[in-house]
Scaffold this active site. Structure first.
Site, PDB file in Angstrom:
ATOM      1  N   ASP A 288      -1.562  -3.173   5.759  1.00  0.00           N
ATOM      2  CA  ASP A 288      -0.248  -2.966   6.352  1.00  0.00           C
ATOM      3  C   ASP A 288       0.793  -3.075   5.223  1.00  0.00           C
ATOM      4  OD1 ASP A 288       1.833  -2.509   8.061  1.00  0.00           O
ATOM      5  OD2 ASP A 288       1.078  -3.813   9.641  1.00  0.00           O
TER       6      ASP A 288
HETATM    7  C1  BGC Z   1       3.868  -1.889  10.591  1.00  0.00           C
HETATM    8  C2  BGC Z   1       2.811  -0.812  10.755  1.00  0.00           C
HETATM    9  C3  BGC Z   1       3.350   0.504  10.279  1.00  0.00           C
HETATM   10  C4  BGC Z   1       3.803   0.359   8.843  1.00  0.00           C
HETATM   11  C5  BGC Z   1       4.323   1.655   8.239  1.00  0.00           C
HETATM   12  C6  BGC Z   1       4.478  -1.900   9.221  1.00  0.00           C
HETATM   13  O1  BGC Z   1       5.570  -2.720   9.151  1.00  0.00           O
HETATM   14  O2  BGC Z   1       3.293  -3.141  10.893  1.00  0.00           O
HETATM   15  O3  BGC Z   1       2.425  -0.740  12.102  1.00  0.00           O
HETATM   16  O4  BGC Z   1       2.386   1.515  10.433  1.00  0.00           O
HETATM   17  O5  BGC Z   1       4.841  -0.602   8.802  1.00  0.00           O
HETATM   18  O6  BGC Z   1       5.515   2.025   8.786  1.00  0.00           O
END
Ligand code: BGC
Length: 740
Positions: A288
């Site tokens: 993530d």
């Molecule tokens: C989130 C993810 C997301 C990623 C990219 C993160 O903060 O937890 O779910 O896909 O950002 O935007």
């Protein structure tokens, strides 16, 4: 040549640095065109997500900046993938550089959060799950896929498959609800549809996220620690991911939090033993955002170098946004701490998906005219409306809905009714507020001739009571009040946990005030999570409550179709509504205690709230009524290799055509470990004309009735089981059967 042969051949030509480049995912950087104006994307996005600035203001600031595509890095083969690059012209430029100007011409992934639509917004995932309609799930996914794909996106960070049992957690809005079986069915369809290649090559690689058990964040607080038994992991949180892997999902995103003491980003047991060895996942794992470097903050890596090493070795193939892999992996290989084979393995996985998803052979071509024709087309909006109306859940109705002929003057109140940005809901960066149909607009569009619609703001989500009097006065002139309450978009989603589940500010005060003025009142809820709305349920002045979540671009039209009775609401809850936040996590498939709550003092309950949820899982009303009759089992004694076959007859006993979601649950009455009081094993959405009856058949193999035993091995134990067929998780017909 097979994909593997192509990957191997390519790896042979690549330098170590180029291979590591494939593991590096980053967004663009910003420089400013105005002197004295410092770009600060992180702070701006954070401000927008907190409602401090609007999306329009964010766009205005971004317009003053120049987005740097990291062109040199792409050219040098140091960036294998973009994260959240939305501008199609820029996508064209970035992808072109990779293909035409880098040494080996390796294409880049363009990964974006396509969470509930792209330009045409659809219901949020939680709302969508309330349709229990896999065809609707497929349609939403198909439109989102096509709009994103024509715009240059080739990878989505979805579906989110976190089982969510705690309404305090803001990301419950992104989830398919609290049930592992339903979530798995939805996830499977989403993965299939995102990844299904259409004739012109349209497809997105999907991502199952967030691996694993992110929905169980302690106290419902985002990013928080999770300490959980293996049985719980296997029975509740893993099944939707298993379904996604079985459907061939290309990527899995590891979660932010620590699971049983080890951050998921560097959790070898999770990413290698469970995901690869047990589930058989063959795609790649992306972290993530900035989660690799956050291992240092967790305190499980001394520095970012060690975080990079531990994440890669645990099975994390791609680093989203930390820039730690690109900075440290080469050195880690040179010092012998990581072998080059480890890098080859991870880069090979990424490249294999680039081949599989056509990035080499069927590259996207930039065609502004095609984008213009595709996004937000009439057809896509029609699909959004059709899917949207299937997701709203009618929670209460004393007969005031659908709006009858005698109603000539309707007053709509509530800031949310007319707020385009709020109605879009969270995770709608690719949508535009200008496209959004408000509830006021929808009601005006659908109002029958001669019905007058007035709008008065009255109240918002804050403490401002200055509009109360005007609204109360206007209500005197009305035959019906539609009050729209709930949450602004930024109040659910990531980093939007709430300790208090009541309506914020003065909303409840306003609603009870207007409901006491003898004008029938309908409350339409716009929100991302179950709320503590017992006071609205109890108040006799509130004739109906419609839970509309966030229904997408066509929101206002969908609500109007339901309120005016052009569509008979058919959604049912996929999350339990607790009476108070203090009862969370509250979910239907809980184990039985030795003292289940009842009137007797020494039982499991809170002293100050009802034992039963406000609205249970599976609950939802219709403008018609249904009766369940005759639950029959083909056999009542089943062997391990048998399948439970049962039938139940459902009759429309009301005066309107309607759809019913028929639910099948089982319970293992005595086992070596405590079993849930009910577990969903099947569901079907059927449509019935007034007076019509249908017999619905279910088949559940006995092998699906097992559990993880004390040594965490899956097995079915012989004994007595109970099957329930009914309209929600608390009602229905039941019958026992034996497994021998
Ligand atoms: C989130 C993810 C997301 C990623 C990219 C993160 O903060 O937890 O779910 O896909 O950002 O935007």
């Amino acid at each position: 040549m097979t994909i593997q042969e192509r990957v191997d051949a390519l790896l042979k030509k690549m330098t170590l640095k180029e291979k590591i480049g494939q593991l590096n995912q980053a967004g663009t950087t910003m420089t400013c065109t105005l002197p004295g104006f410092e770009p600060d994307m992180d702070t701006w996005v954070s401000e927008m997500l907190q409602g401090k600035i609007t999306k329009a203001e964010l766009d205005r600031r971004v317009a003053m900046c120049e987005e740097n595509l990291r062109e040199d890095e792409i050219r040098d083969g140091l960036l294998g993938s973009y994260v959240n690059l939305y501008d199609d012209e820029k996508i064209a430029r970035g992808t072109d550089i990779a293909r035409k100007e880098s040494r080996l011409g390796i294409p880049v992934f363009v990964g974006v959060d396509v969470i509930h639509g792209y330009r045409t917004m659809f219901p949020t995932p939680l709302a969508l799950s309330c349709s229990w309609d896999l065809d609707a799930v497929r349609r939403e996914t198909q439109v989102a896929k096509r709009e994103a794909w024509v715009s240059g996106v080739n990878w989505t960070f979805g579906p989110m498959l976190d089982i969510s049992r705690d309404a305090r957690w803001g990301r419950i809005v992104e989830s398919p609800g609290e049930d592992p079986f339903l979530a798995g069915e939805i996830g499977r369809v989403q993965v299939e549809e995102f990844q299904r290649e259409e004739e012109d090559g349209c497809r997105l690689m999907a991502t199952a996220k967030h691996f694993l058990a992110y929905g169980a964040a302690s106290g419902g607080q985002d990013y928080n620690t999770v300490d959980m038994s293996e049985r719980q992991i296997y029975e509740t949180y893993l099944p939707p991911f298993r379904a996604a892997v079985d459907a061939g999902v290309g990527a899995v995103m590891s979660a932010f939090h620590d699971l049983n003491g080890v951050p998921c980003t560097m959790n070898r047991w999770l990413l290698t033993d469970v995901l690869r060895k047990e589930l058989g996942f063959d795609g790649f794992v992306v972290s993530d955002a900035e989660a690799v470097k956050q291992c240092v903050v967790h305190g499980t890596a001394r520095d970012e170098r060690e975080a990079a090493k531990e994440s890669l070795l645990a099975g994390g193939d791609m680093d989203m946004s930390s820039l730690d892999y690109i900075q440290y992996l080469e050195d880690l290989v040179q010092s012998g701490e990581i072998s080059e084979e480890e890098i080859d393995r991870a880069a090979g996985r990424v490249l294999a998906k680039k081949f599989e998803f056509g990035l080499f052979d069927r590259p996207w071509t930039y065609d502004p005219e095609r984008i213009r024709k595709t996004v937000l087309s009439e057809e896509n909006r029609a699909a959004a409306l059709d899917v949207g109306k299937r997701c709203a859940v009618l929670l209460k109705n004393d007969g005031v809905l659908p709006i009858g002929d005698s109603v000539r003057k309707i007053l709509i109140v509530g800031a949310l009714a007319d707020d385009r940005q709020a109605l879009m809901g969270p995770w709608s960066f690719t949508g535009r507020a200008d496209d959004q149909i408000t509830i006021v607009e929808g009601m005006r569009r659908y109002a029958p001739e001669g019905v007058e619609i007035t709008y008065c703001r009255g109240f918002g989500v804050d403490e401002d009571r200055s509009g109360f009097e005007e609204a109360y006065k206007a209500a005197k002139e009305a035959d019906l009040v539609i009050a729209v309450a709930g949450e602004e978009a930024y109040m659910s989603g990531e980093a939007a946990s709430r300790a208090d589940l009541h309506l914020t500010g003065c909303q409840e005060e306003f609603l009870l005030g207007i409901a006491g003025r003898s004008v029938p009142t309908v409350v339409v809820l716009v929100n991302g999570r179950p709320l503590a709305i017992g006071a609205l349920q109890e108040h006799t002045g509130i004739g109906a409550i419609l839970e509309s979540w966030h229904l997408g671009t066509e929101f206002g039209n969908a609500v109007a179709e339901i309120l005016f009775g052009r569509y008979n609401p058919s959604g049912k809850l996929t999350v339990t509504f607790a009476n108070e936040g203090g009862q969370e996590p509250m979910y239907y498939n809980h184990p039985n205690t030795g003292r289940p709550g009842n009137d007797f003092k020494f039982t499991s309950k809170y002293q100050d709230v009802p034992i039963k949820p406000l609205y249970p899982f599976g609950y939802g009303l219709s403008y018609t009524t249904f009766a369940y009759e005759k639950l029959t089992l083909e056999k009542t004694t089943l062997k391990m290799e048998d399948t439970l076959r049962c039938r139940v007859t459902v009759k429309n006993t009301g005066k309107r055509e309607g759809e019913e979601i028929v639910q099948l649950y089982i319970r293992d009455l005595a086992a070596s470990v405590v079993r849930p009081v009910r577990e969903l094993k099947g569901f079907q959405k059927i449509s019935l004309a007034p007076g019509e009856e249908k017999t619905v058949s279910f088949e559940v193999p006995v092998t699906r009735m097992g559990f993880y035993d004390q040594t965490c091995h899956y097995r079915v134990e012989p004994g007595t089981f109970r099957v329930f067929a009914g309209p929600d998780s608390t009602k229905g017909l039941e019958q026992d059967f034996e497994v021998i």
